[in-house]
Design a protein around this motif. Structure first.
Motif, PDB file in Angstrom:
ATOM      1  N   ASP A 199       0.841  -1.195   0.000  1.00 24.99           N
ATOM      2  CA  ASP A 199       0.000   0.000   0.000  1.00 24.99           C
ATOM      3  C   ASP A 199       0.877   1.247   0.000  1.00 24.99           C
ATOM      4  O   ASP A 199       2.059   1.217   0.356  1.00 24.99           O
ATOM      5  N   ARG A 259      -1.022   5.004   7.034  1.00 20.51           N
ATOM      6  CA  ARG A 259      -1.642   4.383   5.869  1.00 20.51           C
ATOM      7  C   ARG A 259      -3.141   4.652   5.910  1.00 20.51           C
ATOM      8  O   ARG A 259      -3.777   4.470   6.958  1.00 20.51           O
ATOM      9  N   PRO A 260      -3.739   5.094   4.796  1.00 12.78           N
ATOM     10  CA  PRO A 260      -5.197   5.314   4.773  1.00 12.78           C
ATOM     11  C   PRO A 260      -5.929   4.033   5.153  1.00 12.78           C
ATOM     12  O   PRO A 260      -5.543   2.929   4.757  1.00 12.78           O
ATOM     13  N   ASN A 262      -9.402   3.185   4.737  1.00 15.29           N
ATOM     14  CA  ASN A 262     -10.517   2.635   3.956  1.00 15.29           C
ATOM     15  C   ASN A 262     -10.134   2.273   2.526  1.00 15.29           C
ATOM     16  O   ASN A 262     -10.357   1.167   2.066  1.00 15.29           O
ATOM     17  N   ARG A 263      -9.545   3.190   1.819  1.00 17.74           N
ATOM     18  CA  ARG A 263      -9.145   2.888   0.436  1.00 17.74           C
ATOM     19  C   ARG A 263      -7.927   3.737   0.082  1.00 17.74           C
ATOM     20  O   ARG A 263      -7.705   4.794   0.684  1.00 17.74           O
ATOM     21  N   PRO A 264      -7.129   3.273  -0.869  1.00 18.02           N
ATOM     22  CA  PRO A 264      -5.925   4.038  -1.244  1.00 18.02           C
ATOM     23  C   PRO A 264      -6.293   5.432  -1.750  1.00 18.02           C
ATOM     24  O   PRO A 264      -7.376   5.660  -2.293  1.00 18.02           O
ATOM     25  N   ILE A 265      -5.375   6.348  -1.564  1.00 15.81           N
ATOM     26  CA  ILE A 265      -5.548   7.720  -2.052  1.00 15.81           C
ATOM     27  C   ILE A 265      -4.818   7.842  -3.384  1.00 15.81           C
ATOM     28  O   ILE A 265      -3.642   7.476  -3.511  1.00 15.81           O
ATOM     29  N   THR A 266      -5.500   8.324  -4.370  1.00 20.25           N
ATOM     30  CA  THR A 266      -4.937   8.433  -5.716  1.00 20.25           C
ATOM     31  C   THR A 266      -3.805   9.457  -5.739  1.00 20.25           C
ATOM     32  O   THR A 266      -3.990  10.597  -5.287  1.00 20.25           O
ATOM     33  N   ASP A 272      -4.178  13.636  -1.712  1.00 18.82           N
ATOM     34  CA  ASP A 272      -2.764  13.303  -1.779  1.00 18.82           C
ATOM     35  C   ASP A 272      -1.916  14.564  -1.664  1.00 18.82           C
ATOM     36  O   ASP A 272      -0.892  14.576  -0.962  1.00 18.82           O
TER      37      ASP A 272
END
Length: 746
Positions: A199, A259-260, A262-266, A272
């Motif tokens: 991640d 680290r985020p 719920n979901r990755p940050i674009t 970001d």
């Protein structure tokens, strides 16, 4: 009580119940014993022969009192010799009478001689616990699975509720207000991004906004940031961006990886950009510390797979006691009759005991005596409570660094003539005495190890002979399971007539799944597995009268020393009846009542005029919204050091006491709408806590018409309004109810 069993406690004993004595004999220090006479009496009483041999088994007593142990010797009538395993010689050995008569073994055998036994001090029948207590509520296999699943479900629900409460707290304040109130950790300066377990994580440096401070800030010590904890991240300069929920995956001294969740940050997105702008600062608000919940879930699983412990919690075995009328205690501190009974029962308990300690009945003193006694019997003890403060209070009481409080565990540990070692597990104690003497002491080998219930998770199953949970009725079942897992025997001390464990979720108090393990066991086996402390040393007898009858079935006595305590001859108990104007605060949806607040403030003024220090006065508000109103009224009066007056909710006052207490019940309306105050489970518990905090004076302010009337929308079993009506009757019965108009509260 079966007297035959007491006279011959080995009546149903067999060799399978014990083990051959393995010992080193101590010669010449004891008066001679007619051991052959003891042998022959034992054979006549028991007739336990060794199959195929002209030998008999003789079980042994304790050397000090005729209390059975788990050891035996073998006796050969033809030679008058007994067989033991001789530790000094490292082999089995047959001993003639003259080798036994003046030894420690002879002392253990002498109780088989009736005339010696008859001269020993014995316990009264009512001091002796039953041999066994059968369950009144037994769970089937499917119900057992459901029981443990429910325990796990409560932990998971609490974890979710804790996260949601933290989200709501941050949402109400927003970033700048939360920073101003000291609720945010930071500032963190973005450095770069890194790859972590596949991640994208964000790397930060902790800095300081105080340019004159040359010391390097530390993420754990200064910011309270720990690995695996979850946080809400807000970025100064990017307030338009929604807060970002993140997990701390690496925590160094000043370097942090997040680290985020719920979901990755674009990459390149506005979020970001906010987390990588080295001109910005990131601040963290607590979202979740998962460690306590993981510890509770692990403990539940460990208890479930332990057959004996699982059966105890589900009512599939008896609670047993090693009872003996000869087990007269010799406590290290002075105890009253009920405290001594609790000590006897705790010593005799084989698996568990509940010590019911109503307010001011000396629960800590009783536990201290028991711990000292257990250590004297070479048992190691784990003592726990739900909070660091409660653990430290049991250890050191009011001791200072230079002067131990008499008859505390700390005083005993500092006494050169007492062999007692203590270790305080964990590093979160704020008590100076504990930090100086016991923090950092190795737990391995210590006689007594003290920890919070959560901190006790570091110990393997059955590490300790005895586990004690103080304030056990304020600890959840799952939290108490941690101490239970670490200990072979469990002693729970608390008061199930007061508030149950705190719940972050909105479930009603009194729900079965919200009960403490103390109450769960009481419901499973009845109060036959409990012993109650019956003399209260906290409050004036008049103050204690109503709680005694309403909550403790009239079983409490008041000690002579505090029976007539007063403040400057003011009445120890007083009620004020006032028709106030209850109102609801828009922000908190909590109630306040200006007239009652004014009455409470003037009662504080009266107490200070009567010579009481503001620090010795507490004001209990039934609703949180009333706290602000009472403090406002107090500031309007000429009271020196008024800030020292404690003003808080019932929950905050549980476990504490003051010389004088004023209670504002707040609700006043024509519909008899009283909310949680008269809920049948919650209302009595809260009222009990409120009424039992004051030592010398108690003033209860309310609209007694509202409180004592059942609302039309509630069925009789949905209200405890009658309890308030009875309290009003008692106060009026002693002619201490003031029917006040506004402005006349003195």
């Amino acid at each position: 009580m079966n007297r035959d069993m007491d006279d011959n406690p080995f009546q149903n004993w067999s060799r399978d119940n014990g083990s051959l004595l393995s010992a080193s004999l101590t010669q010449g220090q004891y008066p001679p014993v007619s051991v052959v006479k003891a042998y022959e009496n034992a054979v006549e009483k028991l007739d336990i022969g060794v199959f195929g041999k002209d030998e008999y088994v003789i079980p042994l007593f304790d050397s000090e009192v005729p209390k059975p142990t788990g050891e035996y010797v073998q006796y050969k009538p033809a030679t008058k010799k007994i067989k033991i395993y001789d530790r000094d010689k490292g082999r089995l050995n047959w001993l003639p009478p003259q080798k036994v008569s003046t030894t420690n073994l002879g002392q253990r055998l002498r109780w088989w001689i009736p005339e010696i036994k008859q001269g020993v001090k014995t316990l009264d029948d009512d001091q002796i616990p039953p041999k066994a207590v059968s369950p009144i509520n037994t769970l089937s296999d499917s119900e057992t699975s459901e029981f443990f699943a429910e325990m796990r479900g409560v932990v998971k629900q609490e974890r979710r509720a804790n996260k949601e409460n933290n989200r709501e707290r941050f949402d109400e304040l927003r970033l700048e207000s939360a920073i101003h109130r000291g609720l945010m950790a930071g500032p963190l300066v973005p450095i770069t991004t890194v790859s972590y377990e596949g991640d994208r994580a964000y790397k930060f440096q902790l800095t300081t906004e105080d340019t004159d401070d040359d010391t390097d800030p530390n993420l754990r010590d200064d910011a309270g940031i720990f690995p695996d904890n979850e946080y809400i991240a807000g970025v100064r300069g990017y307030e338009s961006q929604k807060p970002i929920e993140m997990e701390a995956v690496h925590v160094g001294d000043s370097e942090l990886w997040l680290r985020p969740l719920n979901r990755p940050i674009t990459p390149g997105s506005p979020r970001d950009d906010a987390l990588t702008d080295n001109e910005a600062t990131v601040w963290l608000h607590d979202l979740l510390n998962p460690l306590p919940y993981e510890r509770r879930l692990n403990a539940i699983n460990r208890v479930k797979v332990n057959q004996k412990k699982r059966q105890l919690l589900t009512g599939n075995r008896e609670v047993t006691f090693g009872s003996s009328k000869y087990a007269v205690p010799d406590p290290s501190v002075e105890l009253n009759d009920s405290q001594e009974k609790a000590l006897v029962w705790a010593e005799a308990a084989n698996n568990c005991l509940c010590i019911h300690g109503p307010p001011g009945t000396g629960k800590t003193r009783t536990l201290t005596a028991y711990i000292r006694d257990a250590v004297g019997r070479d048992q190691n003890v784990l003592i726990t409570a739900h909070s660091n403060q409660a653990v430290d209070n049991l250890l050191v009481g009011d001791s200072t660094v230079d002067e131990p409080e008499d008859e505390t565990l700390h005083a005993m540990a500092q006494d050169d003539e007492i062999d007692l070692t203590i270790a305080r597990s964990g590093s979160n104690s704020e008590n100076r005495v504990v930090k100086r003497y016991y923090e950092g002491v190795a737990a391995n080998g210590a006689d007594v190890v003290a920890a919070t219930t959560s901190g006790a998770a570091r110990f393997s199953p059955d590490t300790f002979d005895i586990g004690i949970v103080d304030e056990a009725t304020q600890a959840s079942r799952a939290a108490t399971a941690i101490a239970f897992s670490a200990s072979e025997k469990l002693i729970l001390a608390g008061d199930h007539k007061q508030l149950p464990p705190f719940a972050a979720s909105d479930d009603k108090l009194g729900d079965e799944k919200r009960l403490s393990l103390f109450e769960t066991l009481m419901n499973r086996y009845s109060d036959d597995i409990a012993v109650m402390l019956r003399t209260q040393y906290r409050m004036n007898e008049t103050i204690a009268a109503f709680p005694n009858e309403a909550f403790y079935d009239g079983e409490l006595n008041t000690a002579d020393r505090n029976r007539d305590w007063t403040v400057d001859n003011l009445s120890p108990l007083m009620g004020i009846h006032i028709k106030g104007t209850e109102q609801k605060r828009a922000a908190s949806h909590s109630y306040y009542n200006p007239e009652e607040a004014e009455a409470a403030a003037k009662q504080v003024k009266l107490l200070t005029n009567s010579g009481l220090s503001p620090a010795d006065i507490g004001v209990i508000a039934a609703y949180r919204g009333q706290i602000k109103e009472i403090r406002k009224q107090l500031r309007g009066l000429d009271i020196n050091r008024v800030h020292q007056v404690s003003v808080n909710t019932v929950d905050a006052f549980q476990g504490s006491e003051r010389e004088a207490i004023i209670v504002s019940l707040v609700r006043s309306n024509s519909a008899a709408s009283t909310g949680f105050l008269t809920m049948p489970d919650e209302g009595p518990r809260r009222l009990n806590v409120a009424l039992t905090r004051g030592r010398k004076r108690l003033v209860v302010i309310g609209d007694w018409d509202t409180l004592g009337t059942r609302a039309s929308h509630r069925a009789p079993d949905e209200s405890c309004a009658q309890l308030y009506a009875e309290l009003e009757d008692q106060i009026r019965g002693i002619e201490k109810m003031l029917d006040a108009e506004p402005q006349s509260f003195q």
